[in-house]
Enzyme design. Structure first.
Site, PDB file in Angstrom:
ATOM      1  N   GLY A  56     -17.106   1.115  -1.294  1.00  0.00           N
ATOM      2  CA  GLY A  56     -18.034   2.324  -0.706  1.00  0.00           C
ATOM      3  C   GLY A  56     -19.316   2.622  -1.656  1.00  0.00           C
ATOM      4  N   TYR A  63       1.125  -1.139   0.113  1.00  0.00           N
ATOM      5  CA  TYR A  63       0.365  -0.013   0.173  1.00  0.00           C
ATOM      6  C   TYR A  63       1.178   1.082  -0.212  1.00  0.00           C
ATOM      7  CZ  TYR A  63      -3.749  -3.416   1.248  1.00  0.00           C
ATOM      8  OH  TYR A  63      -4.976  -4.501   1.565  1.00  0.00           O
TER       9      TYR A  63
END
Ligand SMILES: NC(=O)c1ccc[n+]([C@@H]2O[C@H](COP(=O)([O-])OP(=O)(O)OC[C@H]3O[C@@H](n4cnc5c(N)ncnc54)[C@H](OP(=O)(O)O)[C@@H]3O)[C@@H](O)[C@H]2O)c1
Length: 325
Positions: free
Chosen positions: A208, A56
């Site tokens: 999301g 990440y």
């Protein structure tokens, strides 16, 4: 906040995914101060399971967590991942779970996270060129040395899980699981339950979409990975918005938010399941963790459980090649 045990590791039922603070999503890396406040607020609310990975950023998400957890390390079950950076090999986004690579990776992660041990160390993706027994053996050595407390796998198939577990007991498998991604239910979840391995669902909010907050992809940053994700493009996206509407309808019935309903549905699937919703905002971590107190009725669970399947693959073609099914 309630707590459960993933095999032998106690964690909050709802964790925090830190990836989007630095990587992948619109706004990543633009407000580290708010991201750090989000981590701190999560801890205040009783969240213990915090999730990151060396890929990440790469690296910047672990560095951010290292800063956020300074002086608070003991409050957290800290999870990170190896295997998507080939150190001394082909670099980032290359599968490498050879023991020597894990040895290099763990030292970098420990340094960036500012800690002397990782609570849950996952292989990020199965490396088809390295027998899983060698990978599990390398993690077993790190456990014996006290650098790692527990071993995890991510997006591994049933056979790999069994083989890894025979060498070093697997504490948790982290795989995508949510109202719109249920592929692990038949084969993987069955094996996890047979072997007493916990499940950590990633992307529990459908990246999301299930929150109802995403109605268009126009405002996504150019490097938001959802721009190239089949579920967020064209007709698929329009179809999937209708799923989000169904979740919103249940939420409206009970005065909750769609994100909370999506998480409450996951929690209802078993007390061996600890989702890690991702957010970089204080208000949303408050909203998401409050799902722990939400109980859905049998009728609501039924309605949510029988939503039509999502349209489009969960990953782009390149990413899908790294998944083991
Ligand atoms: N093992 C793996 O291969 C793998 C893959 C992907 C992710 N993960 C892990 O799983 C974690 C969670 O997955 P994810 O972040 O991909 O997906 P997710 O949790 O399903 O969704 C995150 C998205 O939802 C938004 N969001 C969060 N709470 C919201 C709310 N209450 N209302 C509206 N929008 C909300 C976030 O935006 P804001 O941040 O702007 O709030 C972000 O865009 C990651 O952080 C990562 O640690 C692991």
């Amino acid at each position: 906040m309630r707590y459960i045990t993933l095999r032998d590791l106690e964690v909050s039922r709802i964790g925090l995914g830190a990836m989007g603070m630095s990587h992948g999503y619109t706004g990543a890396g633009t407000d580290d101060a708010e991201s750090i406040r989000t981590v701190h607020r999560a801890l205040e609310l009783g969240v213990t399971l915090v999730d990151t990975a060396e890929i990440y950023g790469p690296y910047t998400n672990e560095e951010l967590l290292g800063r956020a957890l300074k002086g608070r390390r003991d409050q957290v079950v800290l999870a990170t991942k190896f295997g998507l950076v080939s150190h001394g090999g082909d670099g980032t986004w290359n599968l490498d779970s050879r023991p020597a690579n894990i040895r290099t990776a763990v030292e970098g992660s420990l340094k960036r996270l500012g800690t002397d041990h990782i609570d849950l160390y996952y292989q990020h993706r199965v490396d088809p060129h390295t027998p899983i027994e060698e990978t599990a053996g390398a993690v077993a050595e790190l456990i014996a040395e006290g650098k790692v407390r527990a071993f995890g796998l991510s997006e591994a198939g049933p056979d790999t899980i069994r083989r890894a577990h025979a060498v070093q007991p697997v504490t948790a498998v982290q795989s995508e699981y949510s109202l719109w991604t249920r592929g692990i239910e038949d084969r993987v979840l069955t094996v996890l339950r047979e072997l007493n391995i916990g499940l950590v669902p990633f992307s529990p909010l459908g990246r999301g979409l299930l929150t109802g907050a995403v109605r268009s992809t126009d405002a996504f940053d150019a490097n938001d990975f959802r721009r190239g994700n089949p579920r967020f493009t064209g007709d698929n996206f329009r179809h999937n918005l209708a799923l989000a509407d169904e979740v919103r309808a249940v939420a409206a019935e009970i005065g909750a938010t769609p994100a909370q309903v999506a998480l409450a549905w996951l929690l209802a699937q078993g007390d061996d399941i600890a989702p890690i919703p991702g957010t970089k905002r204080v208000a949303r971590v408050e909203e998401n963790t409050a799902a722990d107190a939400l109980t859905l009725t049998a009728a609501q669970l039924d309605k949510l459980g029988s939503l039509p399947p999502a349209a489009g693959a969960t990953h782009s073609e390149a990413q899908a090649r790294m998944l083991e099914r």
